[in-house]
Write an enzyme that holds these catalytic residues in place. Structure first.
Site, PDB file in Angstrom:
ATOM      1  N   GLN A  44       2.029  -5.949  -3.343  1.00  0.00           N
ATOM      2  CA  GLN A  44       2.175  -6.159  -2.034  1.00  0.00           C
ATOM      3  C   GLN A  44       3.568  -5.306  -1.748  1.00  0.00           C
ATOM      4  O   GLN A  44       3.764  -4.303  -2.229  1.00  0.00           O
ATOM      5  CB  GLN A  44       2.608  -7.392  -1.670  1.00  0.00           C
ATOM      6  CG  GLN A  44       1.223  -8.447  -1.449  1.00  0.00           C
ATOM      7  CD  GLN A  44       0.789  -8.661  -2.706  1.00  0.00           C
ATOM      8  OE1 GLN A  44       1.259  -9.524  -3.408  1.00  0.00           O
ATOM      9  NE2 GLN A  44      -0.622  -8.358  -2.921  1.00  0.00           N
ATOM     10  N   ASP A  65       0.775  -1.337   0.076  1.00  0.00           N
ATOM     11  CA  ASP A  65       0.121  -0.035   0.010  1.00  0.00           C
ATOM     12  C   ASP A  65       0.740   1.273   0.134  1.00  0.00           C
ATOM     13  O   ASP A  65       0.595   2.331   0.297  1.00  0.00           O
ATOM     14  CB  ASP A  65      -0.792  -0.055   1.122  1.00  0.00           C
ATOM     15  CG  ASP A  65      -1.813  -1.079   1.161  1.00  0.00           C
ATOM     16  OD1 ASP A  65      -2.209  -1.690   0.249  1.00  0.00           O
ATOM     17  OD2 ASP A  65      -2.179  -1.493   2.400  1.00  0.00           O
ATOM     18  N   GLY A  94      -4.583  -4.198  -3.619  1.00  0.00           N
ATOM     19  CA  GLY A  94      -5.581  -3.240  -3.878  1.00  0.00           C
ATOM     20  C   GLY A  94      -4.928  -1.741  -4.368  1.00  0.00           C
ATOM     21  O   GLY A  94      -4.152  -1.492  -3.566  1.00  0.00           O
ATOM     22  N   HIS A  95      -4.926  -1.588  -5.679  1.00  0.00           N
ATOM     23  CA  HIS A  95      -4.098  -0.476  -6.167  1.00  0.00           C
ATOM     24  C   HIS A  95      -4.808   0.433  -6.505  1.00  0.00           C
ATOM     25  O   HIS A  95      -5.816   0.697  -7.300  1.00  0.00           O
ATOM     26  CB  HIS A  95      -3.220  -0.952  -7.355  1.00  0.00           C
ATOM     27  CG  HIS A  95      -2.288  -1.920  -6.988  1.00  0.00           C
ATOM     28  ND1 HIS A  95      -1.385  -2.408  -7.755  1.00  0.00           N
ATOM     29  CD2 HIS A  95      -1.772  -2.600  -5.948  1.00  0.00           C
ATOM     30  CE1 HIS A  95      -0.438  -3.396  -7.151  1.00  0.00           C
ATOM     31  NE2 HIS A  95      -0.599  -3.458  -5.894  1.00  0.00           N
ATOM     32  N   LYS A 138       1.644   2.197  -5.055  1.00  0.00           N
ATOM     33  CA  LYS A 138       2.319   1.721  -6.325  1.00  0.00           C
ATOM     34  C   LYS A 138       1.364   2.299  -7.524  1.00  0.00           C
ATOM     35  O   LYS A 138       1.569   2.289  -8.489  1.00  0.00           O
ATOM     36  CB  LYS A 138       2.523   0.018  -6.443  1.00  0.00           C
ATOM     37  CG  LYS A 138       3.547  -0.288  -5.170  1.00  0.00           C
ATOM     38  CD  LYS A 138       3.357  -1.750  -4.960  1.00  0.00           C
ATOM     39  CE  LYS A 138       2.158  -2.411  -4.233  1.00  0.00           C
ATOM     40  NZ  LYS A 138       2.243  -1.977  -2.722  1.00  0.00           N
TER      41      LYS A 138
HETATM   42  P1  GDP Z   1      -0.713   0.396  -3.602  1.00  0.00           P
HETATM   43  O1  GDP Z   1      -1.232  -0.753  -3.149  1.00  0.00           O
HETATM   44  O2  GDP Z   1       0.752   0.522  -3.220  1.00  0.00           O
HETATM   45  O3  GDP Z   1      -1.151   0.811  -4.849  1.00  0.00           O
HETATM   46  O4  GDP Z   1      -1.419   1.374  -2.734  1.00  0.00           O
HETATM   47  P2  GDP Z   1      -2.816   1.613  -2.034  1.00  0.00           P
HETATM   48  O5  GDP Z   1      -3.975   2.096  -3.192  1.00  0.00           O
HETATM   49  O6  GDP Z   1      -3.337   0.372  -1.561  1.00  0.00           O
HETATM   50  O7  GDP Z   1      -2.865   2.588  -1.003  1.00  0.00           O
HETATM   51  C1  GDP Z   1      -2.274   4.061  -1.174  1.00  0.00           C
HETATM   52  C2  GDP Z   1      -3.432   4.863  -0.900  1.00  0.00           C
HETATM   53  O8  GDP Z   1      -2.825   6.156  -0.522  1.00  0.00           O
HETATM   54  C3  GDP Z   1      -4.463   5.069  -1.795  1.00  0.00           C
HETATM   55  O9  GDP Z   1      -5.921   5.433  -1.061  1.00  0.00           O
HETATM   56  C4  GDP Z   1      -4.159   6.372  -2.700  1.00  0.00           C
HETATM   57  O10 GDP Z   1      -5.140   7.159  -3.560  1.00  0.00           O
HETATM   58  C5  GDP Z   1      -3.272   7.114  -1.640  1.00  0.00           C
HETATM   59  N1  GDP Z   1      -2.234   7.915  -2.038  1.00  0.00           N
HETATM   60  C6  GDP Z   1      -1.198   7.793  -3.056  1.00  0.00           C
HETATM   61  N2  GDP Z   1      -0.172   8.783  -2.882  1.00  0.00           N
HETATM   62  C7  GDP Z   1      -0.827   9.488  -1.958  1.00  0.00           C
HETATM   63  C8  GDP Z   1       0.011  10.708  -1.311  1.00  0.00           C
HETATM   64  O11 GDP Z   1       1.049  11.181  -1.978  1.00  0.00           O
HETATM   65  N3  GDP Z   1      -0.742  11.438  -0.615  1.00  0.00           N
HETATM   66  C9  GDP Z   1      -2.102  11.155  -0.147  1.00  0.00           C
HETATM   67  N4  GDP Z   1      -2.486  11.575   0.943  1.00  0.00           N
HETATM   68  N5  GDP Z   1      -2.656   9.856  -0.512  1.00  0.00           N
HETATM   69  C10 GDP Z   1      -1.863   9.097  -1.521  1.00  0.00           C
HETATM   70  P1  IMO Z   2      -0.885  -4.110  -2.385  1.00  0.00           P
HETATM   71  O1  IMO Z   2      -0.414  -4.587  -3.728  1.00  0.00           O
HETATM   72  C1  IMO Z   2      -0.979  -4.650   1.878  1.00  0.00           C
HETATM   73  C2  IMO Z   2      -0.901  -8.519   3.714  1.00  0.00           C
HETATM   74  C3  IMO Z   2      -2.317  -9.157   4.463  1.00  0.00           C
HETATM   75  C4  IMO Z   2      -1.582 -10.136   5.271  1.00  0.00           C
HETATM   76  C5  IMO Z   2      -0.701 -10.934   4.531  1.00  0.00           C
HETATM   77  C6  IMO Z   2      -1.094 -12.261   3.744  1.00  0.00           C
HETATM   78  O2  IMO Z   2      -2.403  -3.371  -2.267  1.00  0.00           O
HETATM   79  O3  IMO Z   2      -0.017  -3.565  -1.621  1.00  0.00           O
HETATM   80  P2  IMO Z   2      -2.547 -12.771   1.831  1.00  0.00           P
HETATM   81  O4  IMO Z   2      -4.159 -12.632   1.564  1.00  0.00           O
HETATM   82  O5  IMO Z   2      -1.576 -12.453   0.771  1.00  0.00           O
HETATM   83  O6  IMO Z   2      -2.616 -14.302   2.104  1.00  0.00           O
HETATM   84  O7  IMO Z   2      -2.069 -11.938   3.230  1.00  0.00           O
HETATM   85  O8  IMO Z   2      -0.223  -9.878   3.321  1.00  0.00           O
HETATM   86  N1  IMO Z   2      -1.317  -8.120   2.218  1.00  0.00           N
HETATM   87  C7  IMO Z   2      -1.222  -6.919   2.107  1.00  0.00           C
HETATM   88  N2  IMO Z   2      -1.039  -5.868   2.752  1.00  0.00           N
HETATM   89  N3  IMO Z   2      -1.270  -4.518   0.971  1.00  0.00           N
HETATM   90  C8  IMO Z   2      -1.292  -5.506   0.014  1.00  0.00           C
HETATM   91  O9  IMO Z   2      -1.256  -5.507  -1.448  1.00  0.00           O
HETATM   92  C9  IMO Z   2      -1.532  -6.855   0.508  1.00  0.00           C
HETATM   93  N4  IMO Z   2      -1.465  -8.117   0.072  1.00  0.00           N
HETATM   94  C10 IMO Z   2      -1.613  -8.963   1.029  1.00  0.00           C
HETATM   95  O10 IMO Z   2      -2.923  -8.062   4.987  1.00  0.00           O
HETATM   96  O11 IMO Z   2      -1.121  -9.506   6.461  1.00  0.00           O
HETATM   97 MG    MG Z   3      -3.049  -1.686  -1.803  1.00  0.00          MG
END
Ligand code: GDP
Ligand code: IMO
Ligand code: MG
Length: 424
Positions: free
Chosen positions: A223, A13, A40-41, A16
């Site tokens: 991840q 998270d 979840g991207h 990416k």
């Molecule tokens: P990913 O899994 O690495 O793609 O990241 P996620 O989407 O799960 O989580 C990142 C969260 O931070 C999302 O809700 C994005 O919209 C938000 N986000 C990304 N970059 C920024 C930033 O620079 N500032 C803020 N406030 N939110 C951001």
């Molecule tokens: P993105 O791509 C954050 C965590 C889960 C759990 C562990 C194992 O959005 O960054 P799994 O379902 O893979 O067996 O879970 O890994 N986990 C993540 N945490 N971002 C993710 O993906 C994750 N995918 C799995 O919370 O601790």
């Molecule tokens: Mg994510």
């Protein structure tokens, strides 16, 4: 031509999805190499927020091809829902999304096994997203799995039922675990027919040809490094190689064809699910970060654990990935702190250490912090890094010096446009 890689350096998270979307105009192909719908991207632009689980984050930019590699695991049900959500945007998915025949399928019983296994672990649970990831990769390495290419085979249903039978046998060992498989199978087979309408490829052959034709390719990780099956905080990890090496096995790209490795990290740190997190804050500061950063899982909605940036952890992640440039995300989230902190080393068994220890899950480690001037202002409206407050510039310089890798991007908000280049 070489394949650039973009991946997370913390526990996932990091942002990416946002940065892949920002960088996509520089590439012809975006390719996911591991993970599945546990990811979840999030992408935000033109006032709309999109969350992708299986589909690469290049899908919203015209003329760019998106590949789901052999290292990814696909749940046809989640995948169909994802496609349906994208329908209003006319993205011409049929021509722009290619799926490896060697990608493994998540069966409904994989999800049940994930759930049964987590319930049986009780307080020792991994905190899995319950998407069936672990059991699917277990069947892959156990040589039992079903792959996308199998759906075209006349005896696909037979293969499916044979595997389900095995799973039902295993589920019997989880006393008291109840389920109704029939309800889950209808949507699954519907998802399979949707998958059948898309183009299946041999990603290794396809990408080899693309590289020879001079195409620019970005591999998108899921991840984060600390969730890697080998190098993460085992056993509190996911079941795939999230590190740069995963690009080679997850797409069929040779190591000699890897170019830049872009490592993404937050200006602080988060983790969702169980497992060690040395710099976790269980106080007002942690609550403040969670609130300001809206730190709730994009896939499960769970609150993310929050803490300060962890330098030994980041150094470790940079080392195993061979990171060549960094993007610092969510800098705006620390906007109401007058002082921030960075963990520079740990105390373990009374000794000062500056590396990430093997037994981090079992041994008490105490982080030691350096206090740093906060910028204490709103960054979300900045148009360039030059305009940034001196305290933010100092933080970037401090991290670059200590991490020995340039920070080329500083993100100051979730929107595509809230991205500052820090070119040297
Ligand atoms: P990913 O899994 O690495 O793609 O990241 P996620 O989407 O799960 O989580 C990142 C969260 O931070 C999302 O809700 C994005 O919209 C938000 N986000 C990304 N970059 C920024 C930033 O620079 N500032 C803020 N406030 N939110 C951001
Ligand atoms: P993105 O791509 C954050 C965590 C889960 C759990 C562990 C194992 O959005 O960054 P799994 O379902 O893979 O067996 O879970 O890994 N986990 C993540 N945490 N971002 C993710 O993906 C994750 N995918 C799995 O919370 O601790
Ligand atoms: Mg994510």
């Amino acid at each position: 031509m070489k394949v650039d890689v973009l991946l997370g350096l913390q526990w996932g998270d990091e942002g990416k999805g946002k940065i892949v979307d920002v960088l996509t105009p520089k590439y012809d192909i975006i390719a996911r190499f591991q993970g599945g719908p546990n990811a979840g991207h999030t992408l935000e632009f033109e006032g709309i927020k999109h969350v992708l689980h299986t589909i690469p984050s290049g899908i919203f930019r015209e003329d760019v091809l998106n590949v789901i590699g052999n290292g990814v695991v696909i749940d046809p049900v989640v995948f169909q829902k994802e496609l349906e959500k994208l329908e209003p945007f006319n993205l011409n998915i049929k021509d722009r999304l290619l799926i490896s025949k060697k990608a493994h399928l998540i069966l409904p019983t994989h999800r049940l096994l994930d759930q049964a296994s987590e319930e049986a672990k009780g307080k020792n649970k991994i905190g899995s997203t319950l998407k069936g990831i672990g059991p699917t990769y277990m069947d892959k390495t156990g040589r039992n799995g079903l792959r996308v290419g199998d759906i075209y085979s006349p005896n696909f249903e037979q293969k499916y039922h044979a595997l389900v039978e095995k799973h039902v046998g295993i589920l019997k060992h989880y006393e008291g675990f109840e389920y109704d498989l029939k309800d889950l199978e209808g949507p699954w087979f519907e998802g399979i027919s949707v998958l059948k309408n898309l183009t299946a490829i041999d990603s290794e052959q396809y990408l080899d040809k693309a590289l020879k034709a001079g195409k620019r390719i970005l591999a998108e990780g899921a991840q984060g490094t600390m969730l890697d099956i080998d190098f993460g905080t085992y056993p509190f990890v996911t079941s795939s190689n999230t590190v740069a090496a995963g690009t080679c096995t997850g797409l069929g790209v040779p190591p000699t064809k890897i170019g830049n490795v872009i490592g993404i990290f937050k200006a602080y740190c988060t983790r969702v699910g169980s497992g060690p997190f040395p710099t976790e804050l269980e106080d007002e500061d942690g609550e403040n970060i969670r609130k300001e950063g809206r730190e709730f899982g994009a896939t499960t909605g769970r609150p993310r654990r929050c803490g300060w940036i962890d330098i030994p952890q980041l150094k470790y992640a940079i080392m195993v990935n061979g990171v060549t440039e960094l993007s610092m995300m969510k800098s705006d989230v620390l906007g109401n702190f007058t002082k921030i902190k960075a963990c520079t080393h740990y105390i373990m068994n009374g000794e000062k250490i500056d590396y990430f220890p093997f037994d981090v899950a079992d041994v008490e480690i105490t982080p030691v912090y350096e206090e740093i001037e906060g910028w204490n202002c709103d960054l979300t409206k900045l148009n360039s890094f030059e305009e940034a407050p001196q305290a933010l510039k100092n933080y970037v310089t401090y991290l670059e010096r200590i991490l020995e890798v340039p920070i080329t991007v500083v993100s100051v908000g979730p929107d595509r446009t809230q991205t500052l280049n820090n070119k040297k």
